[in-house]
Design a protein around this motif. Sequence first.
Motif, PDB file in Angstrom:
ATOM      1  N   MET A  13       0.844  -1.208  -0.132  1.00  0.00           N
ATOM      2  CA  MET A  13       0.013  -0.031  -0.082  1.00  0.00           C
ATOM      3  C   MET A  13       0.933   1.297   0.027  1.00  0.00           C
ATOM      4  SD  MET A  13      -3.174  -0.764   2.509  1.00  0.00           S
ATOM      5  CE  MET A  13      -4.040  -1.831   2.503  1.00  0.00           C
ATOM      6  N   LEU A  16       2.124   1.888  -3.304  1.00  0.00           N
ATOM      7  CA  LEU A  16       1.074   2.430  -4.302  1.00  0.00           C
ATOM      8  C   LEU A  16       1.109   4.124  -3.903  1.00  0.00           C
ATOM      9  CD1 LEU A  16      -1.455  -0.341  -4.288  1.00  0.00           C
ATOM     10  CD2 LEU A  16       0.203   0.292  -6.194  1.00  0.00           C
ATOM     11  N   GLU A  19       3.784   5.844  -5.581  1.00  0.00           N
ATOM     12  CA  GLU A  19       3.749   5.700  -6.869  1.00  0.00           C
ATOM     13  C   GLU A  19       2.884   6.835  -7.333  1.00  0.00           C
ATOM     14  OE1 GLU A  19       4.219   4.906 -10.995  1.00  0.00           O
ATOM     15  OE2 GLU A  19       5.581   4.341  -9.216  1.00  0.00           O
ATOM     16  N   GLN A  20       1.839   7.134  -6.603  1.00  0.00           N
ATOM     17  CA  GLN A  20       0.800   7.966  -6.851  1.00  0.00           C
ATOM     18  C   GLN A  20       1.572   9.476  -6.686  1.00  0.00           C
ATOM     19  OE1 GLN A  20      -2.310   8.105  -8.137  1.00  0.00           O
ATOM     20  NE2 GLN A  20      -1.610   6.172  -8.796  1.00  0.00           N
TER      21      GLN A  20
END
Length: 101
Positions: A13, A16, A19-20
Amino acid sequence: WGTSASAPIFAAMVALLNEQRLQAHQPAMGFLNPFLYQHPGAFTDVTRGDNAIGLQGEALEYGFDCARGWDPVTGLGTPKFDELLAAAMAAAPNATRRVLS
Protein backbone atom coordinates in the motif's frame (compact mmCIF):
# COMPACT_ATOMS: atom_id res chain seq x y z
CA TRP A 1 -0.39 -15.44 10.42
CA GLY A 2 -0.89 -11.81 11.53
CA THR A 3 2.15 -9.70 10.73
CA SER A 4 3.48 -12.27 8.25
CA ALA A 5 0.54 -11.39 6.03
CA SER A 6 -0.18 -7.79 7.01
CA ALA A 7 3.34 -6.33 6.84
CA PRO A 8 3.90 -7.05 3.12
CA ILE A 9 0.35 -5.95 2.32
CA PHE A 10 0.86 -2.62 4.10
CA ALA A 11 4.26 -2.22 2.42
CA ALA A 12 2.53 -2.69 -0.94
CA MET A 13 0.00 0.00 0.00
CA VAL A 14 2.81 2.42 0.85
CA ALA A 15 4.46 1.61 -2.49
CA LEU A 16 1.20 2.51 -4.23
CA LEU A 17 0.95 5.76 -2.24
CA ASN A 18 4.51 6.64 -3.22
CA GLU A 19 3.83 5.79 -6.86
CA GLN A 20 0.87 8.16 -6.94
CA ARG A 21 2.89 10.92 -5.26
CA LEU A 22 5.78 10.47 -7.68
CA GLN A 23 3.43 10.62 -10.66
CA ALA A 24 2.12 13.92 -9.24
CA HIS A 25 5.75 15.19 -9.01
CA GLN A 26 5.74 14.96 -5.20
CA PRO A 27 8.45 13.20 -3.19
CA ALA A 28 8.05 9.74 -1.71
CA MET A 29 6.50 9.51 1.75
CA GLY A 30 9.71 9.05 3.75
CA PHE A 31 9.36 8.45 7.52
CA LEU A 32 5.69 7.46 7.89
CA ASN A 33 4.92 7.57 11.61
CA PRO A 34 4.00 11.27 11.90
CA PHE A 35 1.82 11.01 8.78
CA LEU A 36 0.03 7.89 10.04
CA TYR A 37 -0.69 9.29 13.50
CA GLN A 38 -1.96 12.55 11.97
CA HIS A 39 -4.57 10.59 9.98
CA PRO A 40 -6.22 8.12 12.38
CA GLY A 41 -9.42 8.37 10.33
CA ALA A 42 -7.63 6.55 7.53
CA PHE A 43 -7.85 3.39 9.64
CA THR A 44 -10.75 1.31 10.90
CA ASP A 45 -10.26 1.27 14.65
CA VAL A 46 -10.62 -2.28 15.98
CA THR A 47 -12.01 -2.01 19.51
CA ARG A 48 -13.12 -5.56 20.29
CA GLY A 49 -11.01 -8.65 20.80
CA ASP A 50 -7.62 -9.57 22.17
CA ASN A 51 -4.49 -11.54 21.37
CA ALA A 52 -4.67 -13.89 24.36
CA ILE A 53 -4.80 -16.97 22.15
CA GLY A 54 -2.21 -19.67 21.67
CA LEU A 55 -0.93 -21.28 18.48
CA GLN A 56 -3.44 -24.12 18.80
CA GLY A 57 -6.35 -21.76 19.50
CA GLU A 58 -6.28 -22.21 23.26
CA ALA A 59 -7.02 -19.27 25.57
CA LEU A 60 -3.96 -17.83 27.30
CA GLU A 61 -3.74 -16.10 30.67
CA TYR A 62 -1.86 -13.19 29.19
CA GLY A 63 -2.26 -10.89 26.22
CA PHE A 64 -3.60 -7.48 25.31
CA ASP A 65 -7.11 -6.24 24.67
CA CYS A 66 -8.12 -4.12 21.72
CA ALA A 67 -8.94 -0.56 22.74
CA ARG A 68 -10.04 2.71 21.23
CA GLY A 69 -7.19 4.39 19.35
CA TRP A 70 -3.78 2.75 19.17
CA ASP A 71 -3.43 -0.58 20.96
CA PRO A 72 -0.75 -3.29 20.92
CA VAL A 73 -3.07 -5.80 19.24
CA THR A 74 -4.09 -3.89 16.11
CA GLY A 75 -1.98 -0.72 16.20
CA LEU A 76 -3.98 2.09 14.59
CA GLY A 77 -6.36 -0.45 13.03
CA THR A 78 -6.91 -1.68 9.51
CA PRO A 79 -5.95 0.76 6.75
CA LYS A 80 -8.50 2.33 4.43
CA PHE A 81 -6.47 2.71 1.25
CA ASP A 82 -8.67 5.34 -0.40
CA GLU A 83 -8.45 7.57 2.68
CA LEU A 84 -4.70 7.05 3.02
CA LEU A 85 -4.28 7.95 -0.64
CA ALA A 86 -6.35 11.12 -0.29
CA ALA A 87 -4.34 12.17 2.77
CA ALA A 88 -1.03 11.35 1.07
CA MET A 89 -1.92 13.37 -2.00
CA ALA A 90 -3.13 16.32 0.09
CA ALA A 91 0.03 16.38 2.22
CA ALA A 92 2.41 19.21 1.44
CA PRO A 93 5.32 18.04 -0.72
CA ASN A 94 7.78 18.01 2.17
CA ALA A 95 5.32 17.27 4.99
CA THR A 96 6.17 13.57 4.97
CA ARG A 97 9.93 14.05 4.97
CA ARG A 98 11.83 14.17 8.21
CA VAL A 99 14.83 16.44 8.09
CA LEU A 100 17.69 15.35 10.31
CA SER A 101 20.04 18.02 11.58
